[in-house]
Design an enzyme around this catalytic site. Structure first.
Site, PDB file in Angstrom:
ATOM      1  CG  ASP A  51      -3.314   3.968   4.051  1.00 16.62           C
ATOM      2  OD1 ASP A  51      -4.378   3.801   4.681  1.00 16.62           O
ATOM      3  OD2 ASP A  51      -3.027   3.340   3.015  1.00 16.62           O
ATOM      4  CE  LYS A  54      -8.807  -2.893   4.152  1.00 17.83           C
ATOM      5  NZ  LYS A  54      -8.053  -2.029   3.262  1.00 17.83           N
ATOM      6  CD1 TRP A  74      -2.341  -2.085   1.808  1.00 16.59           C
ATOM      7  CD2 TRP A  74      -3.042  -1.078  -0.070  1.00 16.59           C
ATOM      8  NE1 TRP A  74      -3.408  -2.797   1.304  1.00 16.59           N
ATOM      9  CE2 TRP A  74      -3.856  -2.217   0.170  1.00 16.59           C
ATOM     10  CE3 TRP A  74      -3.300  -0.296  -1.190  1.00 16.59           C
ATOM     11  CZ2 TRP A  74      -4.907  -2.582  -0.679  1.00 16.59           C
ATOM     12  CZ3 TRP A  74      -4.341  -0.660  -2.044  1.00 16.59           C
ATOM     13  CH2 TRP A  74      -5.133  -1.782  -1.784  1.00 16.59           C
TER      14      TRP A  74
END
Ligand SMILES: *Cc1c(COP(=O)(O)O)cnc(C)c1O
Length: 360
Positions: free
Chosen positions: A172, A196, A102
């Site tokens: 993030d 999530k 990511w």
């Protein structure tokens, strides 16, 4: 009804009481005769939902007054572009801590808009650890430093948040927001896709320090400018109303549970029992270095044996869903976000013990 323990990395489990409440209110919200999905985003009922969602998140995370909370779309992936479009406008330089798939995506998107530099990376060892970062490594002129606090695919997480001095830290936090106590004031921007720990996919939460708003170039698309969202209370256009409503229910559930402090305690217990079992097992092993381990995403491998597919299949038959590791790393991965009850982790461990006995 047959509910399974779902170990998916995202979209992932939602708290069962939240699903039940949403079901109860689905056809007629608050006696309106309409579902939340059918409410105007300008209606009083929806205004209350979005206002309360923000207030609950502020309370849960103790977000200081000089930060705005925005509800955007496009997932965390859109933030990979929104952050540089909004911030990379003074020196045009950004520093990155590179810890996995990511962060790589965030980095390659930022590269399109300015000069990026990787100041620390764990790529040399397949992202199985979190590199050390200290403030002297940071370019004082950089417009921001970017980190991925929890690496969903690799199963690593920062145990402490790096000090970046006066350079804004952009995080993030998609896969560990709300899972442990954090000091928001250490960050310039925190962003997280919802699917999530927040709610269903479709909404993205952005927590941004006020001085970082209003710096985008005139050419920045309206819908990618943080200012658009602050000026309109995230209602410039139609927001993902149902996802925001679901997030509000999740925030209520978390508050009732005892808040993030209590949640963190439960999460640490869940992770500890799983790691303890893996570490003493003669079949399973953790690829992640101690001290760098995530409490949300726990990858494990069966070294030297071709048993992964069998494990995943038999686990699924036992009601333990989506344990296959990410295609880029293989093995297995148990994502045990906030909504995964301790009973789910215990059931997984019991299954792993049985599997180990059967495959000695
Ligand atoms: C899931 C995830 C993303 C991608 O989120 P989208 O909402 O699908 O764009 C980005 N970063 C991290 C750390 C993630 O876990």
């Amino acid at each position: 009804m047959n509910r399974v323990y779902n170990f998916s990395a995202g979209p992932s489990m939602l708290p069962f009481p939240v699903l039940e409440k949403a079901q109860k209110e689905l056809v007629s919200y608050n006696e309106s005769g309409m579902s939340v999905m059918e409410l105007s985003h300008r209606s009083g009922l929806f205004t209350n939902i979005i206002t309360e969602a923000e207030a609950l998140l502020r309370e849960l995370m103790q977000i200081p007054d000089n930060y705005k909370v925005l509800f955007t779309q496009g997932g965390a992936s859109q933030q990979f572009a929104m952050v540089p479009l909004n911030l990379l406008n003074k020196s045009g330089k950004a520093d990155f801590i590179h810890t996995g798939s990511w962060s790589k995506k965030a980095l390659s998107e930022a590269k399109k808009y300015g000069e990026t530099r990787v100041i620390a990376s764990s790529e040399d060892e397949n992202f199985t650890y979190i590199p050390d970062v200290d403030v002297t490594m940071i370019d004082k002129e950089a417009d921001y430093v970017h980190i991925t606090t929890n690496n969903t695919i690799e199963g690593t997480a920062f145990a402490t948040i790096p000090d970046t001095g006066d350079v804004p830290l952009v995080a993030d936090m998609s896969s560990n927001i709300l899972s442990e106590q954090i000091d928001v004031s250490k960050f310039g921007i925190i962003y997280a896709g919802a699917q999530k720990n927040i709610g269903p996919a479709g909404v993205t939460v952005v927590i941004i320090r006020e001085d970082l708003i209003g710096q985008a170039k005139d050419s920045c698309p309206t819908m990618l400018n943080y200012q658009t969202f602050t000026d309109s209370g995230s209602l410039y256009n139609t927001p993902p109303t149902f996802a925001i409503y679901m997030a509000k229910l999740v925030f209520e559930w978390l508050k009732k549970l005892g808040g993030i402090k209590k949640m963190e305690k439960i999460n640490r217990e869940k992770a500890a029992i799983l790691y303890d079992y893996i570490d003493q097992s003669e079949l399973f092993a953790s690829p992640v270095k101690k001290g760098s381990r995530s409490i949300m995403n726990i990858p494990f491998i069966i070294p030297g044996r071709e048993l992964d597919a069998q494990f995943v299949k038999e686990a699924q038959e036992a009601g333990l869903e989506t344990l296959k590791g990410h295609r880029s790393v293989g093995g297995m991965r148990a994502s045990i976000y906030n909504a995964m009850p301790v009973e789910g982790v215990q059931a997984l461990i019991q299954f792993m013990k049985d599997f180990e006995t059967r495959n000695k």
